[in-house]
Design a protein around this motif. Structure first.
Motif, short mmCIF file in Angstrom:
data_model
loop_
_atom_site.label_atom_id
_atom_site.label_comp_id
_atom_site.label_asym_id
_atom_site.label_seq_id
_atom_site.Cartn_x
_atom_site.Cartn_y
_atom_site.Cartn_z
N GLY A 1 -4.29 0.92 -8.64
CA GLY A 1 -3.44 2.30 -8.56
C GLY A 1 -3.29 3.12 -9.78
N CYS A 2 -2.35 3.97 -9.73
CA CYS A 2 -2.13 4.97 -10.72
C CYS A 2 -1.41 4.29 -11.84
CB CYS A 2 -1.28 6.38 -10.17
SG CYS A 2 0.49 5.72 -9.88
N ALA A 3 -1.19 5.04 -12.99
CA ALA A 3 -0.60 4.27 -14.36
C ALA A 3 0.68 3.86 -13.90
CB ALA A 3 -0.53 5.29 -15.65
N ILE A 4 1.57 4.59 -13.48
CA ILE A 4 2.93 4.27 -12.93
C ILE A 4 3.14 2.93 -12.15
CG2 ILE A 4 5.07 4.90 -11.82
CD1 ILE A 4 4.67 7.67 -13.14
N SER A 5 2.29 2.86 -11.18
CA SER A 5 2.15 1.87 -10.18
C SER A 5 1.95 0.56 -11.00
CB SER A 5 1.34 2.03 -8.86
OG SER A 5 0.23 2.14 -9.21
N LYS A 6 0.74 0.66 -11.71
CA LYS A 6 0.50 -0.47 -12.32
C LYS A 6 1.32 -1.11 -13.47
CE LYS A 6 -4.38 -1.96 -13.80
NZ LYS A 6 -5.50 -1.36 -14.22
N SER B 1 7.81 12.37 -6.50
CA SER B 1 6.55 11.85 -5.94
C SER B 1 5.92 10.67 -6.29
CB SER B 1 5.57 13.07 -6.29
OG SER B 1 5.36 13.46 -7.51
N ARG B 2 6.81 10.10 -7.65
CA ARG B 2 6.52 8.91 -8.23
C ARG B 2 7.29 7.70 -7.84
NH1 ARG B 2 1.32 9.23 -9.26
NH2 ARG B 2 0.59 10.56 -10.87
N VAL B 3 8.18 7.97 -7.28
CA VAL B 3 9.24 6.97 -7.04
C VAL B 3 8.34 5.82 -6.19
CG1 VAL B 3 11.24 6.47 -5.73
CG2 VAL B 3 11.33 8.36 -7.04
N LYS B 4 7.75 6.33 -5.21
CA LYS B 4 7.02 5.27 -4.41
C LYS B 4 5.91 4.35 -5.07
CE LYS B 4 8.02 7.02 0.04
NZ LYS B 4 7.72 7.94 1.30
N CYS B 5 5.29 5.27 -6.13
CA CYS B 5 4.29 4.42 -7.10
C CYS B 5 5.07 3.27 -7.75
CB CYS B 5 3.85 5.37 -7.95
SG CYS B 5 2.86 6.77 -7.25
N ALA B 6 6.16 3.70 -8.21
CA ALA B 6 7.12 2.70 -8.95
C ALA B 6 7.74 1.53 -8.23
CB ALA B 6 8.05 3.43 -9.96
N TYR C 1 0.90 -1.25 -0.02
CA TYR C 1 0.08 0.08 0.05
C TYR C 1 0.89 1.39 0.01
CZ TYR C 1 -3.45 3.52 1.69
OH TYR C 1 -4.20 4.39 1.83
N ASN C 2 0.53 2.06 -0.75
CA ASN C 2 1.15 3.35 -0.98
C ASN C 2 0.30 4.59 -0.65
OD1 ASN C 2 2.58 5.75 -1.55
ND2 ASN C 2 2.59 5.66 -3.76
N PRO C 3 0.39 4.84 0.68
CA PRO C 3 -0.57 5.87 1.22
C PRO C 3 -0.75 7.33 0.54
CG PRO C 3 0.85 5.51 2.77
CD PRO C 3 1.32 4.64 1.97
N LEU C 4 0.52 7.41 -0.21
CA LEU C 4 0.69 8.83 -0.69
C LEU C 4 -0.11 9.04 -2.05
CD1 LEU C 4 4.41 9.72 -0.50
CD2 LEU C 4 2.60 10.99 0.79
N CYS C 5 -0.45 7.92 -2.78
CA CYS C 5 -1.00 7.90 -3.99
C CYS C 5 -2.44 6.96 -3.78
CB CYS C 5 -0.43 7.51 -4.97
SG CYS C 5 -0.76 7.33 -6.86
N GLY C 6 -2.54 6.06 -3.02
CA GLY C 6 -3.47 5.29 -2.75
C GLY C 6 -3.47 3.86 -3.44
N ASP C 7 -2.25 3.82 -4.05
CA ASP C 7 -1.89 2.51 -4.90
C ASP C 7 -2.05 1.33 -3.84
OD1 ASP C 7 -0.97 4.35 -7.00
OD2 ASP C 7 0.80 4.30 -6.13
N GLN C 8 -2.57 0.11 -4.44
CA GLN C 8 -2.72 -1.04 -3.34
C GLN C 8 -2.65 -2.17 -4.32
OE1 GLN C 8 -5.92 -0.32 -0.74
NE2 GLN C 8 -5.15 -1.92 0.58
#
Ligand code: ZN
Length: 150
Positions: A63-68, A124-129, A35-42
């Motif tokens: 999650g967002c496009a980058i996390s997915k 801000s996208r590093v955690k998504c990736a 889970y990435n609370p900053l973006c909501g990716d799960q």
């Protein structure tokens, strides 16, 4: 640079639209949730690990496009790897995403994953990736608990 960012966008969009290995994995013996609370990716990552080899790997969640896209690229690159190879790849990707992997040879070894190197320019996208990678790592280690980017 513009070529790279165009390629980056194409790959991200493609994997976001048609994520690879996006399903629950029957017979998985290692799983973890991230889970990435900053973006909501799960995401949940499923691994079928046998005889020191990742026989199969998949993920589910939202999650967002980058996390997915990162999770999709990850599953495609980890399938068939041994635990040792996966650890090396995990470490390289982690360094690449925070901009600490800057030699061309290391990037070359990452193959398609090197597309994600552009992410280090967007803190801000590093955690998504990196979310899916940390989740995979927790699953492989059998920690079985919630992996968080925090
Ligand atoms: Zn995100």
């Amino acid at each position: 640079m513009s070529d790279l960012s165009e390629l980056y966008q194409q790959v991200i969009l493609d994997h976001n639209k048609s994520p690879r290995n996006f399903r629950k994995l029957e017979g998985a013996n290692r799983t973890a949730e991230g889970y990435n609370p900053l973006c909501g990716d799960q995401f949940t990552v499923y691994v079928k690990f046998e005889d020191d080899v990742i026989k199969d790997i998949s993920f589910q969640g939202s999650g967002c496009a980058i996390s997915k896209a990162s999770a999709s690229l990850m599953t495609a690159s980890l399938k068939g790897k041994t635990e040792g190879e996966a650890e090396i790849l995990f470490d390289r990707v982690r360094k690449m995403l925070i901009g600490e992997l800057d030699t061309k040879s290391n990037l070359h070894e990452l193959g398609k994953l090197s597309i994600l190197s552009g992410v280090c320019n967007f803190p801000s996208r590093v955690k998504c990736a990196s979310l899916s990678w940390h989740t995979f790592h927790a699953a492989l280690k059998g920690e079985g608990k919630l992996a968080s980017t925090e």
